[in-house]
Design a protein around this motif. Structure first.
Motif, PDB file in Angstrom:
ATOM      1  N   GLN A   1       0.822  -1.203   0.000  1.00 23.07           N
ATOM      2  CA  GLN A   1       0.000   0.000   0.000  1.00 23.07           C
ATOM      3  C   GLN A   1       0.863   1.263   0.000  1.00 23.07           C
ATOM      4  OE1 GLN A   1      -0.453  -2.712   1.751  1.00 23.07           O
ATOM      5  NE2 GLN A   1      -2.590  -3.174   2.060  1.00 23.07           N
TER       6      GLN A   1
ATOM      7  N   ASP B   1      -4.055  -1.299  -3.780  1.00 23.02           N
ATOM      8  CA  ASP B   1      -5.181  -0.858  -2.958  1.00 23.02           C
ATOM      9  C   ASP B   1      -6.288  -1.899  -2.831  1.00 23.02           C
ATOM     10  OD1 ASP B   1      -6.274  -0.762  -5.490  1.00 23.02           O
ATOM     11  OD2 ASP B   1      -6.646   1.390  -5.482  1.00 23.02           O
ATOM     12  N   SER B   2      -5.975  -3.143  -3.098  1.00 21.90           N
ATOM     13  CA  SER B   2      -7.005  -4.180  -3.051  1.00 21.90           C
ATOM     14  C   SER B   2      -7.295  -4.679  -1.635  1.00 21.90           C
ATOM     15  CB  SER B   2      -6.631  -5.356  -3.953  1.00 21.90           C
ATOM     16  OG  SER B   2      -5.422  -5.932  -3.526  1.00 21.90           O
ATOM     17  N   GLN B   3      -6.516  -4.244  -0.652  1.00 21.44           N
ATOM     18  CA  GLN B   3      -6.799  -4.586   0.741  1.00 21.44           C
ATOM     19  C   GLN B   3      -6.362  -3.420   1.622  1.00 21.44           C
ATOM     20  OE1 GLN B   3      -4.497  -8.324   0.356  1.00 21.44           O
ATOM     21  NE2 GLN B   3      -3.366  -7.642   2.134  1.00 21.44           N
ATOM     22  N   ASN B   4      -6.893  -3.361   2.834  1.00 22.34           N
ATOM     23  CA  ASN B   4      -6.630  -2.261   3.751  1.00 22.34           C
ATOM     24  C   ASN B   4      -5.462  -2.577   4.669  1.00 22.34           C
ATOM     25  OD1 ASN B   4      -8.803  -0.708   2.803  1.00 22.34           O
ATOM     26  ND2 ASN B   4     -10.234  -1.824   4.103  1.00 22.34           N
TER      27      ASN B   4
ATOM     28  N   CYS C   1      -1.317  -2.095   6.092  1.00 25.07           N
ATOM     29  CA  CYS C   1       0.002  -2.322   5.516  1.00 25.07           C
ATOM     30  C   CYS C   1       0.260  -3.822   5.382  1.00 25.07           C
ATOM     31  CB  CYS C   1       1.065  -1.666   6.388  1.00 25.07           C
ATOM     32  SG  CYS C   1       0.907   0.125   6.439  1.00 25.07           S
ATOM     33  N   ASP C   2       0.645  -4.241   4.177  1.00 28.31           N
ATOM     34  CA  ASP C   2       0.888  -5.655   3.907  1.00 28.31           C
ATOM     35  C   ASP C   2       2.118  -5.814   3.032  1.00 28.31           C
ATOM     36  OD1 ASP C   2      -1.497  -7.113   5.077  1.00 28.31           O
ATOM     37  OD2 ASP C   2      -2.494  -5.616   3.833  1.00 28.31           O
TER      38      ASP C   2
ATOM     39  N   PHE D   1       0.960  -8.944  -3.593  1.00 28.17           N
ATOM     40  CA  PHE D   1       0.934  -9.208  -2.163  1.00 28.17           C
ATOM     41  C   PHE D   1       1.503 -10.595  -1.909  1.00 28.17           C
ATOM     42  CE2 PHE D   1      -2.510  -5.946  -2.017  1.00 28.17           C
ATOM     43  CZ  PHE D   1      -1.879  -5.089  -1.126  1.00 28.17           C
TER      44      PHE D   1
ATOM     45  N   ASP E   1       1.696 -14.058   0.370  1.00 30.58           N
ATOM     46  CA  ASP E   1       1.121 -14.990   1.333  1.00 30.58           C
ATOM     47  C   ASP E   1       2.251 -15.901   1.790  1.00 30.58           C
ATOM     48  OD1 ASP E   1      -1.483 -14.007   0.983  1.00 30.58           O
ATOM     49  OD2 ASP E   1      -1.876 -15.387  -0.679  1.00 30.58           O
TER      50      ASP E   1
ATOM     51  N   HIS F   1       4.825 -12.248   6.723  1.00 27.67           N
ATOM     52  CA  HIS F   1       4.088 -11.087   7.223  1.00 27.67           C
ATOM     53  C   HIS F   1       5.019  -9.881   7.299  1.00 27.67           C
ATOM     54  CE1 HIS F   1       1.944  -8.494  10.088  1.00 27.67           C
ATOM     55  NE2 HIS F   1       0.869  -9.026   9.527  1.00 27.67           N
TER      56      HIS F   1
ATOM     57  N   ARG G   1      -1.448 -13.326  -6.509  1.00 28.40           N
ATOM     58  CA  ARG G   1      -0.690 -13.165  -5.271  1.00 28.40           C
ATOM     59  C   ARG G   1       0.541 -14.054  -5.330  1.00 28.40           C
ATOM     60  NH1 ARG G   1      -3.710 -10.675  -1.249  1.00 28.40           N
ATOM     61  NH2 ARG G   1      -2.415 -11.558   0.396  1.00 28.40           N
TER      62      ARG G   1
END
Length: 101
Positions: free
Chosen positions: A31, A37-40, A42-43, A54, A56, A59, A90
């Protein structure tokens, strides 16, 4: 004849299955620095061939405070050695290791 069909089918499946590979990539916050912007929130994300994904399997806070000014993924882009594959947009990581420069 059945054996030949089974072998052909197994060969096709083996060729179409995404293979895991090890590579050096850029890693940062999806982000904050990559504009995902597909998830809210910080990732962790990586860039492969200019495309951000992103992650998986790792973390963002596994590698220190993500908001640290000098090393945090929300403020800097770091290098990582990753093993995994891209699936459904992903990166599925089986290993993720920061590469110190």
């Amino acid at each position: 004849m059945k054996k030949i069909l089974i072998l052909v089918f197994l060969g096709i499946v083996a060729c179409n299955t995404p293979k895991e590979k090890t590579q050096i990539v850029e890693a940062s916050c999806g982000q904050c620095l990559y504009g995902l912007d597909s998830q809210n929130g910080c990732d962790l994300a990586i860039k492969i061939d200019g495309q951000a994904y992103f992650v998986d399997g790792a973390h963002i806070d596994d590698y220190g405070d993500s908001h640290d000014l000098n090393t945090g993924f929300c403020n800097v882009v770091r290098k990582a050695e990753v093993t995994g594959k891209i699936e459904d947009g992903r990166f599925k990581a089986s290993s993720f290791k920061i590469v110190e420069e």
